[in-house]
Design a protein around this motif. Sequence first.
Motif, PDB file in Angstrom:
ATOM      1  N   ALA A 106      29.107  80.194  -5.644  1.00  0.00           N
ATOM      2  CA  ALA A 106      30.407  80.288  -4.977  1.00  0.00           C
ATOM      3  C   ALA A 106      30.632  81.693  -4.426  1.00  0.00           C
ATOM      4  O   ALA A 106      31.120  81.863  -3.306  1.00  0.00           O
ATOM      5  CB  ALA A 106      31.521  79.915  -5.955  1.00  0.00           C
ATOM      6  N   ALA A 107      30.284  82.721  -5.213  1.00  0.00           N
ATOM      7  CA  ALA A 107      30.482  84.105  -4.770  1.00  0.00           C
ATOM      8  C   ALA A 107      29.603  84.420  -3.564  1.00  0.00           C
ATOM      9  O   ALA A 107      30.037  85.094  -2.622  1.00  0.00           O
ATOM     10  CB  ALA A 107      30.177  85.069  -5.922  1.00  0.00           C
TER      11      ALA A 107
ATOM     12  N   ARG B 281      30.903  82.808  -0.329  1.00  0.00           N
ATOM     13  CA  ARG B 281      32.053  83.513   0.240  1.00  0.00           C
ATOM     14  C   ARG B 281      31.679  84.895   0.745  1.00  0.00           C
ATOM     15  O   ARG B 281      32.452  85.507   1.491  1.00  0.00           O
ATOM     16  CB  ARG B 281      33.146  83.686  -0.827  1.00  0.00           C
ATOM     17  CG  ARG B 281      33.769  82.388  -1.331  1.00  0.00           C
ATOM     18  CD  ARG B 281      35.061  82.687  -2.097  1.00  0.00           C
ATOM     19  NE  ARG B 281      34.861  83.730  -3.086  1.00  0.00           N
ATOM     20  CZ  ARG B 281      34.518  83.504  -4.343  1.00  0.00           C
ATOM     21  NH1 ARG B 281      34.305  82.255  -4.757  1.00  0.00           N
ATOM     22  NH2 ARG B 281      34.379  84.499  -5.211  1.00  0.00           N
TER      23      ARG B 281
ATOM     24  N   ALA C 204      31.610  87.371  -1.221  1.00  0.00           N
ATOM     25  CA  ALA C 204      32.588  88.187  -1.924  1.00  0.00           C
ATOM     26  C   ALA C 204      31.952  89.463  -2.435  1.00  0.00           C
ATOM     27  O   ALA C 204      30.991  89.424  -3.193  1.00  0.00           O
ATOM     28  CB  ALA C 204      33.175  87.398  -3.100  1.00  0.00           C
TER      29      ALA C 204
ATOM     30  N   TYR D 265      24.837  87.357   2.292  1.00  0.00           N
ATOM     31  CA  TYR D 265      24.579  86.118   1.562  1.00  0.00           C
ATOM     32  C   TYR D 265      23.491  86.284   0.496  1.00  0.00           C
ATOM     33  O   TYR D 265      22.935  85.292   0.016  1.00  0.00           O
ATOM     34  CB  TYR D 265      24.203  85.007   2.545  1.00  0.00           C
ATOM     35  CG  TYR D 265      25.342  84.687   3.477  1.00  0.00           C
ATOM     36  CD1 TYR D 265      26.462  83.995   3.022  1.00  0.00           C
ATOM     37  CD2 TYR D 265      25.332  85.119   4.799  1.00  0.00           C
ATOM     38  CE1 TYR D 265      27.517  83.711   3.865  1.00  0.00           C
ATOM     39  CE2 TYR D 265      26.388  84.852   5.645  1.00  0.00           C
ATOM     40  CZ  TYR D 265      27.482  84.145   5.171  1.00  0.00           C
ATOM     41  OH  TYR D 265      28.544  83.880   6.009  1.00  0.00           O
TER      42      TYR D 265
END
Length: 243
Positions: A234-235, A238, A240, A146
């Motif tokens: 947002a990334a 997730r 990501a 995170y």
Amino acid sequence: MASGALPVVWVIVLAVRRGLRRRRAAGVGGAEPPPPPHGGRPGLSGRRRLVKAVFDRLVAAAALVVLAPLLAAVAVAVRASGPGPALSRQRRVGRDGAEFTILRFRTTHRRAEARRVELTGDARGELFRVRRDPRVTPLGALLRRYSIDELPQLVNVLRGDMSLVGPRPPLPEEVARHGDGVRGRPALRPGMTGLWQVSGRPDLSWEESVRLDLRYVENWSLTLDLRILWRTWAAVARGAGAY
């Protein structure tokens, strides 16, 4: 201090709103606008550089105040997770080739750098990141997922070493090896996030990350910074590409 900063914040907000209206009128909707029709050295000067610097420092200072309890709790947890300091320090290359010390919460066991040679065969290209890296502690894996380990870089932003958004901060050996291929990247301070962060993170190749860095430098605007910051949330949520 807060009341004195309000006029500056209001000027920035008005500038962003005007920028959004102009971009909507021109039909620009993505986070990666087309390249400019002119050549030359990319970068900022005068009022645009001042606006970016003021915005960076105001947001970094406010974030450090708001996140102070979280930062303190993470520092205590890192110290309790094993021998070693709470923060790790690494040399990176900033604007105009000047080196600086980037700050992160420690996410690896002691003597992690010594084990890097053993893992070189699993690393991909210049961006040394290894999936299931055995050097990373369980807590470190959570912090990396995170991007909490990168929050101390807000101090780098406040010092003026980094920006909130900008080119990826390269290692000195990367710049030495690819100096001819990264011309233009030093025109801005490196960022905590950037197009490289929201377009694949460590899954990008070296060439792709450099291309995105140059694209960002050539097309900078405060509106683009805000869009990248929004996409970064947002990334990060997730997880990501984070490992």
